[in-house]
Design an enzyme around this catalytic site. Sequence first.
Site, PDB file in Angstrom:
ATOM      1  N   GLU A  18       0.838  -1.214   0.000  1.00  0.00           N
ATOM      2  CA  GLU A  18       0.000   0.000   0.000  1.00  0.00           C
ATOM      3  C   GLU A  18       0.871   1.261   0.000  1.00  0.00           C
ATOM      4  OE1 GLU A  18      -3.486   0.170   2.534  1.00  0.00           O
ATOM      5  OE2 GLU A  18      -2.878   2.170   3.179  1.00  0.00           O
ATOM      6  N   GLY A 109     -14.271   6.937   5.500  1.00  0.00           N
ATOM      7  CA  GLY A 109     -13.316   8.031   5.682  1.00  0.00           C
ATOM      8  C   GLY A 109     -13.430   8.615   7.073  1.00  0.00           C
ATOM      9  N   PRO A 155     -11.859   2.720  16.064  1.00  0.00           N
ATOM     10  CA  PRO A 155     -11.432   3.610  17.157  1.00  0.00           C
ATOM     11  C   PRO A 155     -12.569   4.423  17.780  1.00  0.00           C
ATOM     12  CG  PRO A 155     -10.149   4.022  15.153  1.00  0.00           C
ATOM     13  CD  PRO A 155     -11.021   2.839  14.886  1.00  0.00           C
TER      14      PRO A 155
END
EC number: 1.5.1.54
Length: 320
Positions: A18, A109, A155
């Site tokens: 990545e 996002g 999170p």
Amino acid sequence: IEKIQEAAANGRTAFSFEYFPPKTEEGVENLFERMDRMVAHGPNFCDITWGAGGSTADVTLDIANRMQNMVCVETMMHLTCTNMPVEKIDSALDAIKTNGIQNVLALRGDPPHGQDKFVQVAGGFSCALDLVQHIKAKYGDYFGITVAGYPEAHPEVILGEEGATEEAYSNDLAYLKRKVDAGADLIVTQLFYDTDIFLKFVNDCRQIGITCPIVPGIMPINNYKGFIRMTGFCKTKIPAEITAALDPIKDNEEAVKAYGIHLGTEMCKKILASGINTLHLYTLNMEKTALAILTNLGLIEESKLSRTLPWRPPTNVFRV
Ligand code: FAD
């Protein structure tokens, strides 16, 4: 994605790299030089991230196109819903379709810079599930769709040192299953440093009927400050032995890198020994650590490495 599934079926180990879009043109050119060298080692695919808040949309699209058609590597582009009304999403998807790219990592996002909470833009989507459903409805089976999975839960639902509650963790998993049921073919996980947590996550996913490949996202430690920043941002658990190993060497860049290679190798060995044969390396646009780990695992040839790179893994206690 088919290649990953094929590799899994044939018992071969698949690996992928990545990258993120550099800020300057010079950075982009440097990245492509590095990518050329790395792609020579045969990753199953490479992917390019979508800048937070859609900040790098054009650069990401250009880089993805060049990866697919000039570097000639199977390319996956990340796409987020942040600040993206559906017209913009479709224009990005149409652009990569025109360029022959068939793989998308569909993401919600993070909130735009300076905001705490993700807010759906007018005419846009509120979560990755909506985006997966949209891609399927509009593009059918043209795109292979990947989604993000969180071995320690997302999170936003992690409250403190103890991590997510059992309830929040299972809600997170149930939501992940909805993304897969909506059409995702592959899961790539958030970074983690406790391999047992990842293995438990895979097991828990299987228990609730998620059957697609679950690819561990491995972020090799390249430097101490970056490691602390990323694990803080993602609320990643750091096992005590890692803190103990890093503390005495944190000011010695070379030693930290060598430890990062050692740790990454050991984590991957444990994952591969469990029967999972896919590895996704968050390269952070750096080649040495990722390639050293793959060399240690015997997945790429050292001879090829020494021919293409003016570098040798450091010889020290951490070298496996
Ligand atoms: P979602 O899957 O939509 O949801 C995130 C969490 O919110 C879920 O886990 C769940 O807890 C909760 N949730 C959301 N919707 C629902 C619902 N309907 N019901 C119940 N719970 C829900 N960010 C970027 O800006 N660019 C990138 O290129 C990028 N690449 C990434 C690649 C990977 C592999 C990973 C793991 C993350 C990446 N990120 C990237 C970060 C990502 O955008 C953030 O983690 C973001 O906060 C969540 O995106 P998501 O797609 O996981 O969101």
